[in-house]
Structures are given as structure tokens and as C-alpha cells.
Design an enzyme around this catalytic site. Structure first.
Site, PDB file in Angstrom:
ATOM      1  N   TRP A 156       0.809  -1.210   0.000  1.00  0.00           N
ATOM      2  CA  TRP A 156       0.000   0.000   0.000  1.00  0.00           C
ATOM      3  C   TRP A 156       0.850   1.271   0.000  1.00  0.00           C
ATOM      4  O   TRP A 156       0.533   2.239   0.673  1.00  0.00           O
ATOM      5  CB  TRP A 156      -0.972   0.020   1.183  1.00  0.00           C
ATOM      6  CG  TRP A 156      -1.676  -1.271   1.396  1.00  0.00           C
ATOM      7  CD1 TRP A 156      -1.474  -2.152   2.400  1.00  0.00           C
ATOM      8  CD2 TRP A 156      -2.683  -1.851   0.564  1.00  0.00           C
ATOM      9  NE1 TRP A 156      -2.287  -3.243   2.253  1.00  0.00           N
ATOM     10  CE2 TRP A 156      -3.049  -3.084   1.121  1.00  0.00           C
ATOM     11  CE3 TRP A 156      -3.311  -1.453  -0.613  1.00  0.00           C
ATOM     12  CZ2 TRP A 156      -4.002  -3.919   0.570  1.00  0.00           C
ATOM     13  CZ3 TRP A 156      -4.262  -2.296  -1.168  1.00  0.00           C
ATOM     14  CH2 TRP A 156      -4.604  -3.497  -0.589  1.00  0.00           C
ATOM     15  N   PHE A 178     -21.337  -1.138 -19.077  1.00  0.00           N
ATOM     16  CA  PHE A 178     -22.638  -0.700 -18.578  1.00  0.00           C
ATOM     17  C   PHE A 178     -23.280  -1.762 -17.699  1.00  0.00           C
ATOM     18  O   PHE A 178     -24.121  -1.460 -16.863  1.00  0.00           O
ATOM     19  CB  PHE A 178     -23.571  -0.337 -19.739  1.00  0.00           C
ATOM     20  CG  PHE A 178     -24.264  -1.510 -20.372  1.00  0.00           C
ATOM     21  CD1 PHE A 178     -25.542  -1.868 -19.984  1.00  0.00           C
ATOM     22  CD2 PHE A 178     -23.638  -2.270 -21.354  1.00  0.00           C
ATOM     23  CE1 PHE A 178     -26.184  -2.956 -20.555  1.00  0.00           C
ATOM     24  CE2 PHE A 178     -24.261  -3.340 -21.935  1.00  0.00           C
ATOM     25  CZ  PHE A 178     -25.538  -3.693 -21.537  1.00  0.00           C
ATOM     26  N   THR A 179     -22.869  -3.014 -17.848  1.00  0.00           N
ATOM     27  CA  THR A 179     -23.493  -4.081 -17.068  1.00  0.00           C
ATOM     28  C   THR A 179     -23.277  -3.913 -15.570  1.00  0.00           C
ATOM     29  O   THR A 179     -23.984  -4.519 -14.775  1.00  0.00           O
ATOM     30  CB  THR A 179     -22.975  -5.470 -17.505  1.00  0.00           C
ATOM     31  OG1 THR A 179     -21.558  -5.487 -17.390  1.00  0.00           O
ATOM     32  CG2 THR A 179     -23.372  -5.765 -18.941  1.00  0.00           C
TER      33      THR A 179
END
Length: 162
Positions: free
Chosen positions: A18, A35-36
Site C-alpha cells: 500500500w 454498462f453491465t
């Protein structure tokens, strides 16, 4: 754009997790319009009425790509073909999936469909009371746990440093 490019999700040279961002590591960014992701279930059938209309979405997506290229190295921003049926094969590195959301736009409630109003009520309920599934989602996952996968598989060539 800022969050995608600056989110510290990679290890540094000493192996500290991180610590480094896409920009720090000079990695490629692969953008695929999907878009799904705006699907809601209407019984057992997917419903995409909450997705942005195609013409508006394409313009929005192209603007997003343009902003990414302005903020970073244009040659490192890769994308697919908007609206095309594509088979994108990726390999996630690790059991972490981070969902980034932009602030919600204000919407005139009179213009919402019944289905959209139902979805908004569900979302408000979810944000007020964390469900069991959201607590599970935020719990640390075992590296060997098959449910830790994001569901992505394959071999996109957008390779990381060894």
C-alpha cells in the site's frame, strides 16, 4: 481520475504494501466501459434502466479517457472499443477489489421511474445500516480462499514489473 492514478495499492521497492500508485510505478491503465455494472435485478432478470443512455455514456467515457491522458502519460492509457462485445482477460494480483465511486449527482425526484425510486430506497437503506454481507466484504480475506477472487481471470497484457 485522481483516485485511479494516485491510489496507493502497490508495493514499494522494499516490499511495503500500500505504498505506491499507478503513477509512482509508471504502470499502464486499462479502461473498459461496462454498462453491465449498472445492472439491478428485476426478479431473475437483469435490468439496465439505471445505466446512462448510450450516446451520453460514450461522450462521458471518452471525456474520462481524455482526462486520464491529460493527467498521466497518454501512451500508458489503454482502452477497448466503446459498446463492442469484447473478451477482456485480466489477472488480478491479490485478493483485493476496491470500488471507487464519484459523488452522486442530484436528480429531480419527479423524473425518476418507479424502478429507479425503488433502487434509491434500497441504496439509502444499505448506507444507513451495514448489512452482514458488507461486514463480510470488509473483513480480511485468506489468500487461499477461493471466494476472495474478484471473478476476473485470464491474461491481459498490461504487465507489472517483476
Amino acid at each position: 481520475v485522481r483516485k485511479i492514478l494516485n491510489l496507493r495499492v502497490f508495493e514499494d521497492e522494499s516490499g511495503k504494501h500500500w505504498s505506491k500508485s499507478v503513477m509512482d510505478k509508471q504502470y499502464e491503465v486499462l479502461c473498459v466501459s461496462q454498462f453491465t455494472l449498472q445492472c439491478i435485478l428485476k426478479g431473475n432478470k437483469p435490468d439496465y434502466h439505471m445505466a446512462m443512455p448510450t450516446e451520453q455514456a460514450e461522450s462521458f467515457y471518452n471525456n474520462f479517457l481524455e482526462q486520464l491522458r491529460k493527467a498521466y502519460k497518454p501512451e500508458l492509457i489503454k482502452d477497448g472499443q466503446f459498446g463492442a462485445y469484447m473478451q477482456v482477460h485480466i489477472q488480478n494480483d491479490g485478493p483485493v477489489t476496491i470500488e471507487l465511486e464519484s459523488p452522486a449527482a442530484t436528480v429531480d425526484p419527479k423524473q425518476l421511474t418507479k424502478l429507479e425510486k425503488q433502487q434509491q430506497r434500497k441504496e439509502k437503506t444499505r448506507t444507513k445500516v451495514p448489512s452482514e454481507s458488507s461486514r463480510e466484504r470488509n473483513a480480511p480475506r485468506n489468500k487461499d480462499d477461493p471466494s476472495a477472487s474478484s471473478g476476473a481471470e485470464g491474461d491481459v497484457s498490461s504487465e507489472r514489473e517483476p
